[in-house]
Write a protein that holds these residues in place. Structure first.
Motif, PDB file in Angstrom:
ATOM      1  N   PRO A  15       0.816  -1.058  -0.098  1.00 41.03           N
ATOM      2  CA  PRO A  15      -0.078   0.069   0.005  1.00 41.03           C
ATOM      3  C   PRO A  15       0.794   1.332   0.009  1.00 41.03           C
ATOM      4  N   ASP A  16       2.088   1.453   0.694  1.00 41.74           N
ATOM      5  CA  ASP A  16       2.595   2.483   0.974  1.00 41.74           C
ATOM      6  C   ASP A  16       3.758   2.648  -0.190  1.00 41.74           C
ATOM      7  N   HIS A  17       3.697   1.591  -1.364  1.00 41.18           N
ATOM      8  CA  HIS A  17       4.963   1.649  -2.543  1.00 41.18           C
ATOM      9  C   HIS A  17       4.651   2.839  -3.219  1.00 41.18           C
ATOM     10  N   GLN A  18       5.783   3.609  -3.386  1.00 40.86           N
ATOM     11  CA  GLN A  18       5.644   4.956  -4.295  1.00 40.86           C
ATOM     12  C   GLN A  18       5.623   4.684  -5.827  1.00 40.86           C
ATOM     13  N   LEU A  19       4.969   5.586  -6.605  1.00 40.17           N
ATOM     14  CA  LEU A  19       5.198   5.570  -7.874  1.00 40.17           C
ATOM     15  C   LEU A  19       4.566   6.886  -8.568  1.00 40.17           C
TER      16      LEU A  19
END
Length: 297
Positions: free
Chosen positions: A197-201
């Motif tokens: 969920p907190d993976h950045q893109l």
């Protein structure tokens, strides 16, 4: 001011019998370089991914040269035609529909054939959607310490897509890929569901164009962004942050990596995972992750 006023362009060495890979704008015509214009005016002919598309660009800058269509359906025969011209001492350029050629277009095959023939391929750098996206990725790139992998276009086949997703989610490098407006909604939803969920893109749409949009967000916010987006038209460049190192990976993870690194030159990821699983008692999932980490280092 005309190009002839720039003395430094006259000092450029333009060897005969060479292919020039010329970067063109990805949207904003102002991104064409002086060197590119000088080169396109100097060559004997121009190979184009799409002659109709390139004709508009060349006409805009008053460039009148013979053009040869070189696309995915004729790249071998087209390359041989270019090679024949080069062998006769001519200078030829290749331009794709947009950006730096040879990335996701027939230019790569052309360069390969030219080099096999013992001839030179010379880069004329300029606009690039990949480097443009990286330059504004900020924290998405920062955690990967500047390391990244370019994956081309998002694949259509389910099997290839699964491998693609695994590659992105497991890599410590930032991952960059292209996607069309026709599939971007489905692609981003699938990607977000596969990531933490907190993976950045970073989502880049219509880079350098009038309706350019650049959005940085976490995977958990992708669905709400898609629902509220005013437009999903145009070409997309997506940058996904690399997988952050976890505290529980050391020192056990490091020792397992030593095993995987020792096998890496001789085996593929699946074979390494099988050896680790059988000899060290790891689950297949754990073993495969170790094998991927070793390949990505």
């Amino acid at each position: 001011m005309e190009l002839s006023s720039y003395d430094f362009l006259k000092q450029q060495d333009l060897p005969a019998g060479a292919l020039y890979m010329v970067a063109t704008p990805i949207g904003n015509l102002g991104d064409i370089t002086l060197r590119a214009l000088h080169l396109l005016n100097a060559v004997d002919g121009i190979a184009c991914e799409d002659t109709r598309h390139s004709a508009a660009l060349l006409q805009q800058f008053g460039i009148h040269k013979k053009c040869l269509a070189l696309h995915e359906h004729n790249e071998i025969s087209g390359a041989q035609t270019v090679i024949q011209h080069l062998t006769n001492g001519e200078r030829w350029a290749y331009i794709s529909d947009a950006g730096t050629p040879g990335v996701s277009d027939p230019g790569a095959r052309l360069v390969s054939e030219v080099q096999k023939a013992g001839l030179r391929a010379i880069p004329i750098p300029g606009a690039s959607a990949v480097s443009g996206a990286i330059s504004v990725a900020g924290s998405v790139m920062h955690g990967s310490e500047g390391r990244f992998q370019f994956l081309g276009f998002w694949p259509n086949k389910t099997k290839d897509r699964d491998t693609f997703l695994q590659d992105i989610s497991s890599s410590k490098k930032a991952s960059i890929f292209f996607e069309s407006p026709h599939h971007i909604k489905e692609t981003l939803a699938l990607l977000a569901n596969h990531l933490e969920p907190d993976h950045q893109l970073l989502i880049c749409r219509e880079l350098t164009k009038k309706f350019e949009e650049i959005v940085s967000l976490e995977a958990c916010n992708v669905a709400s962004w898609l629902a509220s987006a005013e437009s999903l038209k145009g070409e997309f460049v997506i940058v996904v942050a690399g997988r952050p190192a976890k505290g529980d990976e050391a020192p056990e993870h490091a020792s397992l990596l030593l095993w995987a690194n020792a096998l890496s030159p001789y085996m593929g990821s699946k074979e390494i995972a099988a050896v680790l699983s059988q000899t060290l008692g790891l689950t297949k999932k754990e073993a495969y992750q170790i094998a991927l980490d070793a390949k990505n280092e």
